[in-house]
Design a protein around this motif. Structure first.
Motif, PDB file in Angstrom:
ATOM      1  N   ALA A 132       0.855  -1.299  -0.323  1.00 46.21           N
ATOM      2  CA  ALA A 132      -0.049   0.049  -0.063  1.00 46.21           C
ATOM      3  C   ALA A 132       0.868   1.266   0.085  1.00 46.21           C
ATOM      4  O   ALA A 132       0.349   2.374  -0.600  1.00 46.21           O
ATOM      5  N   ALA A 133       1.889   1.176   0.534  1.00 48.99           N
ATOM      6  CA  ALA A 133       2.847   2.458   0.776  1.00 48.99           C
ATOM      7  C   ALA A 133       3.402   2.942  -0.726  1.00 48.99           C
ATOM      8  O   ALA A 133       3.589   3.990  -0.800  1.00 48.99           O
ATOM      9  N   THR A 134       3.523   1.765  -1.629  1.00 50.00           N
ATOM     10  CA  THR A 134       3.998   1.914  -3.080  1.00 50.00           C
ATOM     11  C   THR A 134       2.608   2.352  -3.998  1.00 50.00           C
ATOM     12  O   THR A 134       2.702   3.531  -4.723  1.00 50.00           O
ATOM     13  N   TYR A 135       1.516   1.306  -3.687  1.00 52.04           N
ATOM     14  CA  TYR A 135       0.463   1.656  -4.808  1.00 52.04           C
ATOM     15  C   TYR A 135      -0.749   2.214  -4.347  1.00 52.04           C
ATOM     16  O   TYR A 135      -1.465   2.438  -5.019  1.00 52.04           O
ATOM     17  N   GLY A 136      -0.821   2.281  -3.164  1.00 53.30           N
ATOM     18  CA  GLY A 136      -2.042   2.596  -2.555  1.00 53.30           C
ATOM     19  C   GLY A 136      -3.017   1.664  -1.854  1.00 53.30           C
ATOM     20  O   GLY A 136      -2.423   0.441  -1.715  1.00 53.30           O
ATOM     21  N   SER A 137      -4.184   2.080  -1.220  1.00 51.22           N
ATOM     22  CA  SER A 137      -5.177   1.256  -0.365  1.00 51.22           C
ATOM     23  C   SER A 137      -5.421  -0.193  -1.107  1.00 51.22           C
ATOM     24  O   SER A 137      -5.967  -0.981  -0.494  1.00 51.22           O
ATOM     25  N   ASP A 138      -5.663  -0.233  -2.449  1.00 50.04           N
ATOM     26  CA  ASP A 138      -6.220  -1.330  -3.133  1.00 50.04           C
ATOM     27  C   ASP A 138      -5.011  -2.147  -3.225  1.00 50.04           C
ATOM     28  O   ASP A 138      -5.262  -3.358  -3.851  1.00 50.04           O
ATOM     29  N   ALA A 139      -3.632  -1.999  -2.818  1.00 51.29           N
ATOM     30  CA  ALA A 139      -2.659  -2.990  -2.609  1.00 51.29           C
ATOM     31  C   ALA A 139      -2.459  -3.658  -1.129  1.00 51.29           C
ATOM     32  O   ALA A 139      -1.242  -4.173  -1.066  1.00 51.29           O
ATOM     33  N   ILE A 140      -3.199  -3.540  -0.326  1.00 53.57           N
ATOM     34  CA  ILE A 140      -2.969  -3.946   0.866  1.00 53.57           C
ATOM     35  C   ILE A 140      -2.697  -5.469   1.151  1.00 53.57           C
ATOM     36  O   ILE A 140      -1.871  -5.965   1.934  1.00 53.57           O
ATOM     37  N   GLY A 141      -3.668  -6.106   0.360  1.00 51.69           N
ATOM     38  CA  GLY A 141      -3.451  -7.733   0.331  1.00 51.69           C
ATOM     39  C   GLY A 141      -2.275  -8.184  -0.735  1.00 51.69           C
ATOM     40  O   GLY A 141      -1.824  -9.195  -0.336  1.00 51.69           O
ATOM     41  N   GLY A 142      -2.015  -7.345  -1.454  1.00 53.09           N
ATOM     42  CA  GLY A 142      -0.927  -7.663  -2.168  1.00 53.09           C
ATOM     43  C   GLY A 142      -1.185  -7.368  -3.839  1.00 53.09           C
ATOM     44  O   GLY A 142      -1.972  -6.384  -4.078  1.00 53.09           O
ATOM     45  N   VAL A 143      -0.143  -7.724  -4.662  1.00 51.04           N
ATOM     46  CA  VAL A 143      -0.572  -7.405  -6.163  1.00 51.04           C
ATOM     47  C   VAL A 143      -0.188  -8.455  -7.117  1.00 51.04           C
ATOM     48  O   VAL A 143       0.438  -9.360  -6.914  1.00 51.04           O
ATOM     49  N   VAL A 144      -1.294  -8.380  -8.265  1.00 51.45           N
ATOM     50  CA  VAL A 144      -0.927  -9.424  -9.175  1.00 51.45           C
ATOM     51  C   VAL A 144      -0.707  -8.701 -10.550  1.00 51.45           C
ATOM     52  O   VAL A 144      -1.671  -7.867 -10.943  1.00 51.45           O
ATOM     53  N   ASN A 145       0.095  -8.989 -11.299  1.00 54.75           N
ATOM     54  CA  ASN A 145       0.513  -8.523 -12.581  1.00 54.75           C
ATOM     55  C   ASN A 145       0.364  -9.400 -13.668  1.00 54.75           C
ATOM     56  O   ASN A 145       1.094 -10.138 -13.926  1.00 54.75           O
ATOM     57  N   PHE A 146      -0.656  -9.247 -14.845  1.00 52.90           N
ATOM     58  CA  PHE A 146      -0.822 -10.138 -15.956  1.00 52.90           C
ATOM     59  C   PHE A 146       0.196  -9.486 -16.965  1.00 52.90           C
ATOM     60  O   PHE A 146      -0.213  -8.307 -17.343  1.00 52.90           O
ATOM     61  N   ILE A 147       1.273 -10.078 -17.555  1.00 53.04           N
ATOM     62  CA  ILE A 147       2.037  -9.696 -18.522  1.00 53.04           C
ATOM     63  C   ILE A 147       1.711 -10.423 -19.802  1.00 53.04           C
ATOM     64  O   ILE A 147       1.879 -11.584 -19.934  1.00 53.04           O
ATOM     65  N   THR A 148       1.928  -9.827 -20.911  1.00 55.86           N
ATOM     66  CA  THR A 148       1.565 -10.417 -22.132  1.00 55.86           C
ATOM     67  C   THR A 148       2.855 -10.739 -22.813  1.00 55.86           C
ATOM     68  O   THR A 148       3.989 -10.506 -22.257  1.00 55.86           O
ATOM     69  N   ARG A 149       2.672 -11.667 -23.896  1.00 59.95           N
ATOM     70  CA  ARG A 149       3.695 -12.224 -24.491  1.00 59.95           C
ATOM     71  C   ARG A 149       4.668 -11.357 -25.550  1.00 59.95           C
ATOM     72  O   ARG A 149       3.789 -10.572 -26.080  1.00 59.95           O
ATOM     73  N   LYS A 150       5.749 -11.385 -25.441  1.00 61.82           N
ATOM     74  CA  LYS A 150       6.709 -10.593 -26.256  1.00 61.82           C
ATOM     75  C   LYS A 150       7.522 -11.675 -27.275  1.00 61.82           C
ATOM     76  O   LYS A 150       8.212 -10.854 -28.186  1.00 61.82           O
ATOM     77  N   ASP A 151       7.556 -12.955 -27.189  1.00 62.45           N
ATOM     78  CA  ASP A 151       8.461 -13.598 -27.942  1.00 62.45           C
ATOM     79  C   ASP A 151       7.759 -14.500 -28.925  1.00 62.45           C
ATOM     80  O   ASP A 151       8.424 -15.514 -29.528  1.00 62.45           O
ATOM     81  N   LEU A 152       6.370 -14.427 -28.872  1.00 60.09           N
ATOM     82  CA  LEU A 152       5.682 -15.365 -29.991  1.00 60.09           C
ATOM     83  C   LEU A 152       5.950 -14.865 -31.540  1.00 60.09           C
ATOM     84  O   LEU A 152       5.776 -13.637 -31.614  1.00 60.09           O
ATOM     85  N   ASP A 153       6.444 -15.727 -32.336  1.00 59.48           N
ATOM     86  CA  ASP A 153       6.953 -15.413 -33.778  1.00 59.48           C
ATOM     87  C   ASP A 153       6.252 -16.586 -34.445  1.00 59.48           C
ATOM     88  O   ASP A 153       6.654 -17.623 -34.659  1.00 59.48           O
ATOM     89  N   GLY A 154       4.998 -16.409 -35.110  1.00 56.48           N
ATOM     90  CA  GLY A 154       4.304 -17.316 -35.755  1.00 56.48           C
ATOM     91  C   GLY A 154       2.748 -17.485 -35.238  1.00 56.48           C
ATOM     92  O   GLY A 154       2.297 -16.671 -34.549  1.00 56.48           O
ATOM     93  N   PHE A 155       2.088 -18.574 -35.842  1.00 57.96           N
ATOM     94  CA  PHE A 155       0.870 -18.963 -35.190  1.00 57.96           C
ATOM     95  C   PHE A 155       0.890 -19.852 -34.273  1.00 57.96           C
ATOM     96  O   PHE A 155       1.557 -20.723 -34.081  1.00 57.96           O
ATOM     97  N   GLU A 156      -0.146 -19.729 -33.331  1.00 50.81           N
ATOM     98  CA  GLU A 156      -0.584 -20.731 -32.253  1.00 50.81           C
ATOM     99  C   GLU A 156      -2.168 -20.980 -32.165  1.00 50.81           C
ATOM    100  O   GLU A 156      -2.634 -19.987 -32.020  1.00 50.81           O
ATOM    101  N   VAL A 157      -2.329 -22.088 -32.163  1.00 53.19           N
ATOM    102  CA  VAL A 157      -3.770 -22.326 -32.026  1.00 53.19           C
ATOM    103  C   VAL A 157      -4.215 -23.301 -30.829  1.00 53.19           C
ATOM    104  O   VAL A 157      -3.170 -24.592 -30.555  1.00 53.19           O
TER     105      VAL A 157
END
Length: 412
Positions: free
Chosen positions: A147-172
């Motif tokens: 919370a000291a860094t991010y505010g009261s909505d981070a009292i429990g913790g933080v989760v960060n979903f990060i997208t892919r940067k290494d995909l080269d081609g198709f994936e199904v």
């Protein structure tokens, strides 16, 4: 796992406070983990978990809510059914993050290091079901308060979903999960990416379907009243409890013989019991068979991202996505307690103080039929009946004729 805000520092010129003379140090990835001190997840002082693409693939690329349910630091996750949890009623189809059980509004959710807008579901938190699962490359979780860094909505913790940067081609990808008494859960996704010297492009589309699973499909939910009186039994229903009354042609209505329980209680599956004291007969009925453990849901996500490197000190990032969740057949109790009762002007029984309920005169076809079929159920002088609002529902054990004698239905 919890969550953490791990944001890459893309340009040295963008962080003058960190641009010290440390050219000899080699850092493979610069992240923020609950503080503004540069480091990596592995040697960070704070408890950060990183779930990479390989681990996600080994888990079958679970939906965000399934991923949250599997994290040891996460509990009380909303996303399966919301019928019996006051925090999430009206939010069917949505899912939240709840780190360390401190509540969804105290768990910060980031997407590529930036806050997600709260969903309009009364939770004060983002809906992670809207995230494009096919685009997620890793998940970083800070399992401590920030919370000291991010505010009261981070009292429990933080989760960060990060997208892919290494995909080269198709994936199904496609998946199916078998569930007894259900049509199962299934979905599919397609992703295309291109990596070049100047940056990368990522485009994904996904669809997920969850099939309906009724409460009645699980035997453990159908407990007798005396075995489990708290498992969905209500004393306010239909058949209900009523008070026979007598009227001598004036505005005076006289109660007769106290409250009576409708004789149709036990034949329709109710439990004849008492509420409060032995002088208040009621008909307990179980409303859970009309609800679902899992609602039918369909979700769609389309996501696109472009990262372009103009120079060592200047990069551009562009992203956008569209998401939609549809819950077309939300099911619940046939009706609720009729607490919005007639006024004193429309309820003649109000003459003796019983205004918070409904009055049925002897001319009512239902009263006539009940009296004929059950000649000993009413006192001989009874020519009316009063139904307390707190013990009466328009529809209960007999179902809802508007929906095939079953649940009331709506959409989300």
């Amino acid at each position: 796992c919890g969550a953490s805000v791990l944001a890459a520092v893309y340009a040295l010129g963008a962080t003058p406070a960190l641009a010290q003379d440390d050219q000899a140090a080699t850092v493979s990835e610069v992240v923020v983990t609950g503080s503004f001190i540069r480091g990596t997840p592995e040697d960070a002082a704070l408890p950060v978990d990183v779930i990479g693409a390989d681990e996600l693939q080994k888990q079958g690329s679970p939906a965000p809510v399934e991923l949250m349910k599997g994290l040891t630091v996460s509990n009380g996750v909303i996303g399966d059914t919301n019928q019996f949890d006051g925090r999430a009623q009206g939010a069917e189809g949505a899912a939240t993050v709840n780190l360390r059980g401190l509540g969804a509004s105290r768990s910060l959710v980031l997407f590529n290091g930036r806050r997600l807008v709260n969903a309009p579901i009364g939770q004060g938190a983002p809906d992670i079901n809207l995230l494009p699962g096919a685009a997620i490359g890793r998940l970083e979780v800070l399992k401590d308060g920030a919370a000291a860094t991010y505010g009261s909505d981070a009292i429990g913790g933080v989760v960060n979903f990060i997208t892919r940067k290494d995909l080269d081609g198709f994936e199904v990808a496609a998946d199916y999960r078998y569930i007894e008494d259900s049509n199962g859960d299934y979905g599919g996704s397609i992703a295309w990416g291109h990596v070049a010297d100047w940056g990368n492009v990522l485009l994904t589309a996904g669809w997920q379907h969850r099939s309906e699973l009724s409460v009645g499909d699980r035997e453990f939910t159908q407990q007798a009243y005396l075995d489990s009186p708290e498992s969905g039994w209500s004393s306010g229903g239909n058949p209900s409890t009523f008070l026979p009354t007598y009227n001598n042609g004036t505005l005076t209505y006289t109660p007769l013989a106290g409250l009576r329980r409708d004789v149709g209680c036990a034949p329709l599956g109710g439990y004849p019991g008492f509420a409060g004291s032995a002088t208040t007969p009621t008909c307990y009925w179980n409303y859970t068979p009309y609800d679902n453990l899992v609602e039918k849901e369909d979700r769609w996500q389309i996501y696109g991202e472009v990262n372009y490197k103009f120079s060592d000190n200047l990069t551009a990032h562009l992203e956008g996505f569209y998401s939609e969740t549809d819950t077309p057949q939300w099911e619940t109790s046939p009706s609720y307690l009729a607490l919005q009762v007639p006024t004193r002007e429309t309820n003649p029984a109000a003459a003796f103080g019983l205004s918070a309920g409904y009055f049925v005169p002897a001319t009512n076809p239902g009263f006539i039929s009940y009296q004929q079929q059950n000649p000993t159920a009413l006192p001989a002088l009874a020519n009316g009946a009063y139904f307390p609002g707190a013990l009466f529902r328009p529809l209960a054990l007999a179902g809802n004729p508007l929906f095939g004698d079953g649940s009331s239905r709506g959409g989300r």
